[in-house]
Write an enzyme that holds these catalytic residues in place. Structure first.
Site, short mmCIF file in Angstrom:
data_model
loop_
_atom_site.label_atom_id
_atom_site.label_comp_id
_atom_site.label_asym_id
_atom_site.label_seq_id
_atom_site.Cartn_x
_atom_site.Cartn_y
_atom_site.Cartn_z
CB CYS A 1 -2.26 -2.36 5.45
SG CYS A 1 -3.94 -1.66 5.36
CE LYS B 1 -4.25 -3.95 1.52
NZ LYS B 1 -4.87 -2.86 2.28
CG ASP C 1 -1.95 -1.12 1.18
OD1 ASP C 1 -1.91 -1.94 0.25
OD2 ASP C 1 -2.77 -1.18 2.11
#
Length: 206
Positions: free
Chosen positions: A145, A103, A9
């Site tokens: 995350c 995601k 990310d």
């Protein structure tokens, strides 16, 4: 026994100036690029994950309603698929990434192990198919995350290492707890070699 690098990310909305900007996020993007230029050929597989949320719903309650975000379970709108905020940070060199996974498409996903490729292959299936046994984890955010991805990797039976200088967290204390939790789960917390020859903000070589 194959080795994979998971880049979690590193997106515009999670770096300075983004909807959920993390202090140090842009620097992490740059450091990961330095690391990749030195070590990409040591990995059998390099995977990058991105939040890729819907823009026309609350993504399973992930986006806050009129009451506003609580920054625990609900968040401001971020990383809507196809928008600049969902793009990789420009200082992250993605040219050596083998596979991109997505995601949070309508769901409140945190772990990259909940992500899939464009054709629907899950990250766990991808790693098993490539005979990966070791997963190194870098990216954003340490206490969200990155933590979830590393713990899921351990739960799935992979050897895991997180490079503490190639991650950035929202909260320093919570990030330290996340790294301790990963260690307690059998993961490793290491440092990379990116300090060697990396220019400081003032231009001096460290």
């Amino acid at each position: 026994m194959a080795r994979a690098l998971l880049v979690v990310d590193v997106q515009n909305d999670f770096t300075e100036g983004g909807a959920l900007g993390v202090d140090g996020g842009a620097a992490v993007a740059e450091r990961i690029t330095v690391f990749l230029r030195r070590h990409a050929d040591e990995y059998d597989l390099i995977v990058a994950s991105r939040d890729w949320h819907h823009g026309d719903d609350d993504n399973g309650g992930h986006f806050a309603g009129p009451e506003g975000p609580d920054y625990v379970d609900t968040w401001p709108v971020h990383c809507v698929g196809g928008t600049p905020g969902a793009d990789y940070h420009p200082d992250l060199d993605t040219s050596v990434v083998d596979v991109h996974v997505f995601k949070g498409r309508g769901r409140p996903d945190y772990s990259a192990f909940q992500a899939t490729t464009e054709d629907g292959t899950t990250l766990p299936d991808l790693l098993v198919d490539r005979r990966v046994t070791t997963v190194d984890v870098v990216g954003i955010a340490t206490d969200h995350c990155v933590r979830a991805s590393a713990l899921d990797a351990r739960a799935a039976g992979f050897d895991v290492a997180v490079y503490e200088d190639l991650v950035a967290g929202v909260d320093a204390e919570r990030s330290a707890r996340a790294l301790a939790e990963i260690s307690a789960a059998g993961g490793h917390v290491d440092r990379s070699d990116t300090d060697e020859g990396l220019a400081s903000p003032g231009g001096a070589v460290l």
